[in-house]
Write an enzyme that holds these catalytic residues in place. Structure first.
Site, PDB file in Angstrom:
ATOM      1  N   ARG A  81       7.980 -14.530   6.533  1.00 22.45           N
ATOM      2  CA  ARG A  81       8.454 -14.144   5.207  1.00 22.45           C
ATOM      3  C   ARG A  81       9.944 -13.830   5.292  1.00 22.45           C
ATOM      4  O   ARG A  81      10.356 -12.977   6.078  1.00 22.45           O
ATOM      5  CB  ARG A  81       7.675 -12.913   4.713  1.00 22.45           C
ATOM      6  CG  ARG A  81       8.202 -12.357   3.436  1.00 22.45           C
ATOM      7  CD  ARG A  81       7.358 -11.213   2.844  1.00 22.45           C
ATOM      8  NE  ARG A  81       8.032 -10.772   1.645  1.00 22.45           N
ATOM      9  CZ  ARG A  81       8.603  -9.582   1.491  1.00 22.45           C
ATOM     10  NH1 ARG A  81       8.531  -8.666   2.433  1.00 22.45           N
ATOM     11  NH2 ARG A  81       9.246  -9.284   0.378  1.00 22.45           N
ATOM     12  N   HIS A 124      15.718 -10.416  -2.797  1.00 24.25           N
ATOM     13  CA  HIS A 124      15.542  -9.202  -1.983  1.00 24.25           C
ATOM     14  C   HIS A 124      16.859  -8.427  -2.052  1.00 24.25           C
ATOM     15  O   HIS A 124      17.544  -8.246  -1.062  1.00 24.25           O
ATOM     16  CB  HIS A 124      15.152  -9.576  -0.552  1.00 24.25           C
ATOM     17  CG  HIS A 124      14.559  -8.451   0.254  1.00 24.25           C
ATOM     18  ND1 HIS A 124      13.335  -8.539   0.883  1.00 24.25           N
ATOM     19  CD2 HIS A 124      15.018  -7.207   0.550  1.00 24.25           C
ATOM     20  CE1 HIS A 124      13.078  -7.421   1.528  1.00 24.25           C
ATOM     21  NE2 HIS A 124      14.095  -6.585   1.354  1.00 24.25           N
ATOM     22  N   GLU A 169      10.175  -5.561  -4.231  1.00 29.92           N
ATOM     23  CA  GLU A 169      10.299  -4.136  -4.540  1.00 29.92           C
ATOM     24  C   GLU A 169      11.250  -3.850  -5.699  1.00 29.92           C
ATOM     25  O   GLU A 169      12.298  -3.210  -5.504  1.00 29.92           O
ATOM     26  CB  GLU A 169      10.752  -3.371  -3.291  1.00 29.92           C
ATOM     27  CG  GLU A 169       9.841  -3.554  -2.096  1.00 29.92           C
ATOM     28  CD  GLU A 169      10.286  -2.750  -0.863  1.00 29.92           C
ATOM     29  OE1 GLU A 169      11.389  -2.196  -0.900  1.00 29.92           O
ATOM     30  OE2 GLU A 169       9.520  -2.699   0.107  1.00 29.92           O
ATOM     31  N   ASN A 295       3.904  -3.790  -0.157  1.00 31.10           N
ATOM     32  CA  ASN A 295       4.651  -3.190   0.943  1.00 31.10           C
ATOM     33  C   ASN A 295       4.243  -1.728   1.054  1.00 31.10           C
ATOM     34  O   ASN A 295       4.300  -0.987   0.070  1.00 31.10           O
ATOM     35  CB  ASN A 295       6.163  -3.267   0.687  1.00 31.10           C
ATOM     36  CG  ASN A 295       6.669  -4.702   0.719  1.00 31.10           C
ATOM     37  OD1 ASN A 295       5.909  -5.627   1.031  1.00 31.10           O
ATOM     38  ND2 ASN A 295       7.937  -4.890   0.412  1.00 31.10           N
ATOM     39  N   TYR A 297       4.484   1.864   3.521  1.00 30.98           N
ATOM     40  CA  TYR A 297       5.044   2.587   4.668  1.00 30.98           C
ATOM     41  C   TYR A 297       4.514   4.006   4.804  1.00 30.98           C
ATOM     42  O   TYR A 297       4.242   4.470   5.890  1.00 30.98           O
ATOM     43  CB  TYR A 297       6.585   2.644   4.571  1.00 30.98           C
ATOM     44  CG  TYR A 297       7.219   1.306   4.780  1.00 30.98           C
ATOM     45  CD1 TYR A 297       7.533   0.851   6.059  1.00 30.98           C
ATOM     46  CD2 TYR A 297       7.477   0.458   3.706  1.00 30.98           C
ATOM     47  CE1 TYR A 297       8.092  -0.394   6.262  1.00 30.98           C
ATOM     48  CE2 TYR A 297       8.033  -0.794   3.897  1.00 30.98           C
ATOM     49  CZ  TYR A 297       8.342  -1.221   5.174  1.00 30.98           C
ATOM     50  OH  TYR A 297       8.889  -2.459   5.372  1.00 30.98           O
ATOM     51  N   GLU A 352       4.736  -6.096   3.818  1.00 26.41           N
ATOM     52  CA  GLU A 352       5.564  -5.291   4.736  1.00 26.41           C
ATOM     53  C   GLU A 352       4.773  -4.081   5.184  1.00 26.41           C
ATOM     54  O   GLU A 352       4.120  -3.421   4.374  1.00 26.41           O
ATOM     55  CB  GLU A 352       6.846  -4.778   4.068  1.00 26.41           C
ATOM     56  CG  GLU A 352       7.904  -5.812   3.849  1.00 26.41           C
ATOM     57  CD  GLU A 352       9.184  -5.223   3.232  1.00 26.41           C
ATOM     58  OE1 GLU A 352       9.460  -4.024   3.429  1.00 26.41           O
ATOM     59  OE2 GLU A 352       9.869  -5.980   2.537  1.00 26.41           O
TER      60      GLU A 352
END
Ligand code: IFM
Length: 443
Positions: A81, A124, A169, A295, A297, A352
């Site tokens: 990606r 991005h 995002e 994504n 985290y 991600e």
């Protein structure tokens, strides 16, 4: 410790897609061969980047692309990606930059030759500065410029691409870039965040129209980041504040795409903070998507605060990564299950997941056991969600290699591969070896 899961898990099947991810501004360098983006301008503004660095060279991937793709191949992944740099494709005079197009054609051809699926992100965060000069994402026209750029990309790259994500995002572009100002273009005004978000979502919808028409065989969708919200206490007040936080930072992007409406929280915002929504906008944004990239985290905690929608509580004495984010894998399971309960979801990809570590090369080795633990725990959490009925088709580690970590500059290392930014030497960290072993043992 290795990365391993029970052989009964769908995550150990060869059908499950594993990849690594990067983005253009964070790795490419070769800034002299493209137009200026908002991140160049932001980096040139004193005090914005912790180590005062920039993306002029980054990982020099523009020149080292072949070596890097061989490295990706060596990791045994199914997919890569990466993002396309808009100001490397479209010149400020609106002509197409052939040199930029040729760069990505070489990358795509090499990936296809090696049997690695290209997952392309169209935006991005590196908005051409020329558009920011006309208001950036606060200007509705930017959404139409994005659509025009996507038309060029699709025409040039054709069936070389496996999947297109419109945006990465949009929360970060809108909230961090226009509402709190810690990302480019650095505007900090509560009046601006929702307006920028709406134009980003509109850009997504317009791009989906192009993709559905001109590239119907690729997997077309969007990548959203989610930071699951938890109440500090079980009090009804804290729970309500937490729900508002979730609507403000997460569902604000998800709900219009999936349901064609903003969270009801919009009614509580002062009129000046609300976006200008034209008649067809939400129908455009609600265009069907082939996949949703997630994504993930960390999570955040919230409590009620008089006069505010919510108050965010910084993580206390808990396990954190080098960037200060709490390690809380259970939130990945909770997130996926709750999205699945709330929406009629398309296939999901974890686009991600990864952590920043205090990594060092010692005698040619990078011992990043904490990162191995992080991947192990998050793959287990993902497995839990799949066991509970969530359909997930793939997982991408963030990131292939250490790179320019936005406002943190080069100080935070997220890579599976260590990069010496002086010499551009790449060294596989222990986590890269473990990821490779795990992937290649699939049946
Ligand atoms: O490096 C970023 C990436 O560009 C977008 N998602 C989060 C990563 C870590 O901060």
């Amino acid at each position: 410790m290795k990365i391993s899961l029970p052989t009964t898990s769908p995550l150990t099947s060869k059908d499950f897609v594993y990849g690594v991810a990067t983005s253009s501004f964070q790795i490419e360098g070769a800034a002299e061969k493209r137009e200026i983006s908002i991140w160049d301008t932001f980096c040139d503004t004193p005090g914005k980047i912790v180590d005062a660095s920039n993306g002029l060279v980054a990982c020099d991937h523009y020149h080292l692309w072949e070596q890097d793709i061989n490295l990706i191949h060596d990791l045994g992944v199914d997919a890569y990606r990466f993002s396309i740099c808009w100001p490397r494709i479209i010149n400020n005079d609106k002509s197409v930059n052939r040199d930029g197009v040729d760069f990505y054609l070489k990358v795509l051809d090499k990936l296809n030759e090696l049997g690695i699926k290209p997952f392309v992100t169209l935006y991005h965060w590196d908005l051409p500065q020329i558009h920011e000069d006309h208001g950036g994402w606060l200007n509705r026209e930017t959404a139409y410029h994005f659509r025009d750029y996507v038309e060029v990309v699709v025409r040039e790259f054709g069936d070389r691409v496996h999947s297109y994500a419109t945006l990465n995002e949009p929360f970060c572009s809108a909230y961090l870039g226009y509402e709190v100002g810690i990302h480019a273009p650095g505007k900090a005004d509560r009046m601006l965040g929702r307006k920028a978000a709406h134009h980003l979502l509109l850009a997504h919808g317009l791009a989906m129209q192009v993709l559905a028409k001109e590239s119907p065989l690729t997997l077309n969708g969007i990548v959203l980041n989610f930071t699951p919200c938890y109440p500090l206490t079980d009090s009804p007040e804290d729970k309500l504040a937490t729900q508002k936080a979730d609507d403000y930072i997460n569902q604000w992007y998800m709900k219009p795409i999936m349901d064609g409406s903003y969270p009801s929280l919009i009614e509580e915002l002062p009129y000046e903070q609300r976006p200008d929504i034209l008649d067809d906008d939400l129908a455009i944004i609600n265009h069907p998507i082939d996949f949703l990239g997630i994504n993930f985290y960390t999570r955040l905690k919230y409590r009620a605060k008089a006069g505010h929608l919510y108050e965010e509580i910084p993580p206390g004495d808990v396990e954190k990564t080098d960037i200060g984010w709490e390690v809380f894998p259970q939130a990945l399971t909770d997130l996926l299950v709750s999205l699945n309960d709330t929406y009629d979801l398309p296939p999901l990809y974890i686009t991600e997941n990864g952590m920043a570590g205090d990594d060092h090369v010692e005698s040619g080795q990078v011992k990043d056991q904490l990162r191995i633990n992080y991947y192990q725990a998050h793959l287990e959490a993902l497995n839990q969600a799949i066991q509970q009925g969530v359909k997930v088709d793939g997982y991408f580690a963030w990131s292939l290699m250490d790179n320019f970590e936005w406002a943190e500059g080069y100080l935070k290392r997220f890579g599976l591969v260590y990069v010496d930014f002086e010499t551009q030497e790449r060294t596989l960290k222990d986590s890269a070896h473990c990821y490779k072993e795990f992937i290649t043992q699939r049946v």
